[in-house]
Design a protein around this motif. Structure first.
Motif, mmCIF file in Angstrom:
data_model
loop_
_atom_site.group_PDB
_atom_site.id
_atom_site.type_symbol
_atom_site.label_atom_id
_atom_site.label_comp_id
_atom_site.label_asym_id
_atom_site.label_seq_id
_atom_site.Cartn_x
_atom_site.Cartn_y
_atom_site.Cartn_z
ATOM 1 N N ILE A 1 63.934 96.009 37.619
ATOM 2 C CA ILE A 1 64.289 94.782 36.905
ATOM 3 C C ILE A 1 63.408 93.618 37.339
ATOM 4 N N GLU A 2 63.107 93.542 38.613
ATOM 5 C CA GLU A 2 62.223 92.472 39.097
ATOM 6 C C GLU A 2 60.865 92.545 38.408
ATOM 7 N N GLN A 3 60.308 93.746 38.299
ATOM 8 C CA GLN A 3 59.013 93.901 37.641
ATOM 9 C C GLN A 3 59.117 93.658 36.136
ATOM 10 N N SER A 4 60.225 94.053 35.535
ATOM 11 C CA SER A 4 60.416 93.841 34.105
ATOM 12 C C SER A 4 60.466 92.359 33.768
ATOM 13 N N ARG A 5 61.145 91.587 34.591
ATOM 14 C CA ARG A 5 61.282 90.153 34.325
ATOM 15 C C ARG A 5 59.932 89.449 34.323
ATOM 16 N N SER A 6 58.972 89.974 35.060
ATOM 17 C CA SER A 6 57.647 89.349 35.110
ATOM 18 C C SER A 6 56.903 89.504 33.783
ATOM 19 N N LYS A 7 57.390 90.375 32.903
ATOM 20 C CA LYS A 7 56.730 90.611 31.614
ATOM 21 C C LYS A 7 57.316 89.768 30.482
ATOM 22 N N VAL A 8 58.390 89.068 30.763
ATOM 23 C CA VAL A 8 59.038 88.251 29.730
ATOM 24 C C VAL A 8 58.165 87.047 29.387
ATOM 25 N N LEU B 1 60.581 99.904 33.630
ATOM 26 C CA LEU B 1 59.653 98.793 33.817
ATOM 27 C C LEU B 1 59.621 97.831 32.633
ATOM 28 N N GLY B 2 60.513 98.032 31.661
ATOM 29 C CA GLY B 2 60.752 97.013 30.649
ATOM 30 C C GLY B 2 59.844 96.989 29.440
ATOM 31 N N ASP B 3 58.919 97.934 29.328
ATOM 32 C CA ASP B 3 57.947 97.853 28.234
ATOM 33 C C ASP B 3 58.579 98.073 26.856
ATOM 34 N N ASN B 4 59.557 98.955 26.777
ATOM 35 C CA ASN B 4 60.239 99.153 25.494
ATOM 36 C C ASN B 4 60.980 97.886 25.072
ATOM 37 N N ALA B 5 61.698 97.297 26.015
ATOM 38 C CA ALA B 5 62.473 96.096 25.716
ATOM 39 C C ALA B 5 61.576 94.939 25.294
ATOM 40 N N VAL B 6 60.467 94.756 25.995
ATOM 41 C CA VAL B 6 59.538 93.678 25.654
ATOM 42 C C VAL B 6 58.940 93.914 24.266
ATOM 43 N N PHE B 7 58.614 95.164 23.958
ATOM 44 C CA PHE B 7 58.103 95.480 22.626
ATOM 45 C C PHE B 7 59.122 95.103 21.548
ATOM 46 N N LEU B 8 60.372 95.515 21.739
ATOM 47 C CA LEU B 8 61.394 95.213 20.734
ATOM 48 C C LEU B 8 61.591 93.712 20.581
ATOM 49 N N ALA B 9 61.568 92.985 21.687
ATOM 50 C CA ALA B 9 61.693 91.525 21.610
ATOM 51 C C ALA B 9 60.509 90.915 20.867
ATOM 52 N N ARG C 1 59.065 92.126 18.467
ATOM 53 C CA ARG C 1 59.264 92.413 17.043
ATOM 54 C C ARG C 1 60.405 91.582 16.458
ATOM 55 N N GLY C 2 60.917 90.638 17.258
ATOM 56 C CA GLY C 2 61.900 89.704 16.761
ATOM 57 C C GLY C 2 63.351 90.064 17.023
ATOM 58 N N HIS C 3 63.589 91.121 17.799
ATOM 59 C CA HIS C 3 64.959 91.533 18.081
ATOM 60 C C HIS C 3 65.501 90.817 19.322
ATOM 61 N N GLU C 4 66.784 90.507 19.293
ATOM 62 C CA GLU C 4 67.479 90.003 20.480
ATOM 63 C C GLU C 4 67.759 91.192 21.392
ATOM 64 N N VAL C 5 67.252 91.166 22.627
ATOM 65 C CA VAL C 5 67.298 92.353 23.481
ATOM 66 C C VAL C 5 67.895 92.040 24.848
ATOM 67 N N THR C 6 68.825 92.879 25.254
ATOM 68 C CA THR C 6 69.338 92.923 26.624
ATOM 69 C C THR C 6 68.961 94.289 27.179
ATOM 70 N N ALA C 7 68.509 94.339 28.415
ATOM 71 C CA ALA C 7 68.095 95.615 29.002
ATOM 72 C C ALA C 7 68.543 95.672 30.453
ATOM 73 N N PHE C 8 68.990 96.864 30.873
ATOM 74 C CA PHE C 8 69.426 97.006 32.265
ATOM 75 C C PHE C 8 68.862 98.272 32.889
ATOM 76 N N ASP C 9 68.826 98.243 34.203
ATOM 77 C CA ASP C 9 68.465 99.414 34.993
ATOM 78 C C ASP C 9 69.242 99.322 36.300
ATOM 79 N N ALA C 10 69.487 100.468 36.919
ATOM 80 C CA ALA C 10 70.215 100.483 38.188
ATOM 81 C C ALA C 10 69.323 100.115 39.363
ATOM 82 N N ALA C 11 68.004 100.137 39.163
ATOM 83 C CA ALA C 11 67.061 99.863 40.255
ATOM 84 C C ALA C 11 66.629 98.398 40.239
ATOM 85 N N PRO C 12 67.005 97.623 41.246
ATOM 86 C CA PRO C 12 66.609 96.207 41.268
ATOM 87 C C PRO C 12 65.098 95.997 41.202
#
Length: 233
Positions: free
Chosen positions: A79-86, A55-63, A65-76
């Motif tokens: 990813i749809e829910q993760s993108r809503s947190k950007v 659900l993207g919470d780790n990736a959003v946290f790292l971003a 903190r100033g990191h350039e982040v790419t994140a993937f999952d096999a479940a569409p």
């Protein structure tokens, strides 16, 4: 496991003897505390790749903190829910991909850090080796890989797709990665102890399972995990 069903909110069983449930055990609605520790210790350097981001919470946290982040999952659906947190303050490139192929994954110069929070243990032995080998293609020389995965003692009860004992894991890492740290740790779940007992009856009813799990100050179940840091060779 049907992770697309999980992220669509459908009920599934996490084991042969487990009841159907729509619980997502690893959902915290925030970053995994073990990952927060790694970032605070300076062990994360961008560009960062998160594998099996859920659900993207780790990736959003790292971003954030100033990191350039790419994140993937096999479940569409994940990813749809993760993108809503950007947000502008926490930009992440989220994409759908298979960990054993990594098609469409990459950044100029390669990733300096890879984060795997509870994905590796979802792969069978062949998939695990393909994944660890495939990361070489998308990583920079000397990249670090941080893996949080089930320990052997826990995996024995939950019947994982591949062995999670220390010797088996070291053997699979050895071809492409040099393990710099491998130690037991406690992985935070979003489950109460009552929910954990309902999802893992085989473990909860076994004498060997007594004391295997604990709870944190928020009464969230802590599971015995491996914390592995490896360097691309």
């Amino acid at each position: 496991m049907d992770f697309e069903a999980v992220y669509q909110g459908r009920e599934i069983a996490y084991g042969a003897a487990s009841p159907q449930t729509d619980l997502i055990p690893w959902r915290l609605d925030g970053p995994q505390p073990l990952l927060v520790e790694l970032e605070a210790a300076g062990d994360i350097t961008g560009p960062v790749l998160e594998c099996g981001c859920g659900l993207g919470d780790n990736a959003v946290f790292l971003a954030s903190r100033g990191h350039e982040v790419t994140a993937f999952d096999a479940a569409p659906s994940a990813i749809e829910q993760s993108r809503s947190k950007v947000t502008a303050a926490a930009p992440v490139t989220f994409t759908v991909a298979d960990a054993t192929e990594l098609n469409g994954i990459g950044v100029p110069g390669g990733f300096r850090t890879v984060v795997d929070s509870a994905m590796l243990h979802c792969l069978d032995a062949d998939q695990r080796r393909a994944y660890l080998t495939g990361l070489r293609r998308v990583c920079a020389p000397g990249a670090k890989l941080h893996v949080l995965c089930f320990s052997g003692e826990l995996a024995a009860f939950l019947k994982m797709p591949a062995a999670m004992d220390e010797d088996s894991l070291r053997a699979d890492f050895a071809e492409d990665w040099a393990i710099r740290r491998m130690e037991p740790c406690q992985y935070t779940t979003g489950l109460s102890m009552q929910q954990w007992h309902s999802l893992s009856p085989a473990l909860s009813n076994a004498p060997e399972g007594e004391g295997l799990v604990s709870v944190d100050e928020y009464d969230r179940v802590l599971l015995p995990f491996w914390r592995i840091t490896a360097e691309l060779t």
